[in-house]
Design a protein around this motif. Sequence first.
Motif, PDB file in Angstrom:
ATOM      1  N   ASP A   1     -11.294  -2.009  -5.665  1.00  0.00           N
ATOM      2  CA  ASP A   1     -12.402  -2.828  -6.132  1.00  0.00           C
ATOM      3  C   ASP A   1     -11.851  -4.071  -6.841  1.00  0.00           C
ATOM      4  O   ASP A   1     -10.969  -3.952  -7.683  1.00  0.00           O
TER       5      ASP A   1
ATOM      6  N   THR B   1       0.865  -1.192   0.000  1.00  0.00           N
ATOM      7  CA  THR B   1       0.000   0.000   0.000  1.00  0.00           C
ATOM      8  C   THR B   1       0.893   1.230   0.000  1.00  0.00           C
ATOM      9  O   THR B   1       1.708   1.407   0.907  1.00  0.00           O
TER      10      THR B   1
ATOM     11  N   GLY C   1     -10.191   2.883  -6.596  1.00  0.00           N
ATOM     12  CA  GLY C   1     -10.642   3.220  -5.245  1.00  0.00           C
ATOM     13  C   GLY C   1      -9.573   2.964  -4.198  1.00  0.00           C
ATOM     14  O   GLY C   1      -8.412   2.703  -4.529  1.00  0.00           O
ATOM     15  N   GLY C   2      -9.948   3.024  -2.931  1.00  0.00           N
ATOM     16  CA  GLY C   2      -9.005   2.746  -1.854  1.00  0.00           C
ATOM     17  C   GLY C   2      -7.818   3.693  -1.845  1.00  0.00           C
ATOM     18  O   GLY C   2      -7.934   4.856  -2.214  1.00  0.00           O
TER      19      GLY C   2
ATOM     20  N   THR D   1      -5.163   0.305  -7.662  1.00  0.00           N
ATOM     21  CA  THR D   1      -5.210  -0.168  -6.277  1.00  0.00           C
ATOM     22  C   THR D   1      -5.482  -1.667  -6.215  1.00  0.00           C
ATOM     23  O   THR D   1      -6.387  -2.166  -6.893  1.00  0.00           O
TER      24      THR D   1
ATOM     25  N   SER E   1      -5.498  -2.929  -0.417  1.00  0.00           N
ATOM     26  CA  SER E   1      -5.395  -1.489  -0.168  1.00  0.00           C
ATOM     27  C   SER E   1      -6.745  -0.807  -0.368  1.00  0.00           C
ATOM     28  O   SER E   1      -6.821   0.414  -0.507  1.00  0.00           O
ATOM     29  N   GLY E   2      -7.813  -1.613  -0.415  1.00  0.00           N
ATOM     30  CA  GLY E   2      -9.164  -1.065  -0.536  1.00  0.00           C
ATOM     31  C   GLY E   2      -9.677  -0.941  -1.953  1.00  0.00           C
ATOM     32  O   GLY E   2     -10.722  -0.334  -2.189  1.00  0.00           O
TER      33      GLY E   2
ATOM     34  N   THR F   1      -6.711  -5.080  -3.910  1.00  0.00           N
ATOM     35  CA  THR F   1      -7.828  -5.247  -2.970  1.00  0.00           C
ATOM     36  C   THR F   1      -7.393  -5.112  -1.510  1.00  0.00           C
ATOM     37  O   THR F   1      -8.184  -4.702  -0.669  1.00  0.00           O
TER      38      THR F   1
END
Length: 234
Positions: free
Chosen positions: A177, A63, A183-184, A170, A174-175, A172
């Motif tokens: 989709d 991340t 996202g995230g 991103t 790290s938030g 998953t």
Amino acid sequence: PAHAMASLYPFWQNDTKTPKVDDGSSPEIKISVPFIFFGAPYRSIYVNNNGVISFNALVSQFTPEAFPLTDGRAFVAPYWADVHNGIRGEIYYRESTDPELLRRASKDIRKHFKDMSSFAATWVFIATWEEVTFYGGSSTTPVNTFQAVLITDGVSSFALFNYHEISWTTGTASGGDPLTGLGGVMAQAGFNGGNITNFFSIPGSRTLDIVNIEETTNVNIPGRWAFKIDGREI
């Protein structure tokens, strides 16, 4: 008229690949010349799967954090995000003193930096992330293709970032989709010297704008960013 697009430096042939391991990296690469980054010479680099070339120590962090990170890690980040080349894609690297590549690199630096009109590269290092998807993705999720080229004459050092196709930001964890990779905590691009003062963040980092980086530039070629990185400031 079609506008100029960043063209990738050649890769594949004779390149080494990083292992297909989540958050993995190349072994330590002892380089043949000192590469100067933020005033310090480095002789050892790692190509990290998560979109980072680091000096002296590997970076497995998936991340991205906002620059500056003050923990001593010095690295170049064409696109720091949670790549998983075990799902899809390859990461290639090569150190080269091939005369044809050196000529191309010299020409690019002279073109992008008007005050470097007599620059003659003696060494290049090319790392290419080809059609890599994100952690938590699948063989059908979006892919990114991008490249970092390090160039030096032993005194001045440069980095070219070439963005061919950026479709996700991103993983998953790290938030992100799981279908779109958006996202995230989104990707970070730029340079981190490992202390509070030496860093540069490409505009749009850690925002949704970073997914459009292949349309942006600081040298009039969409998808290419070029930086002189040997001095105190980028």
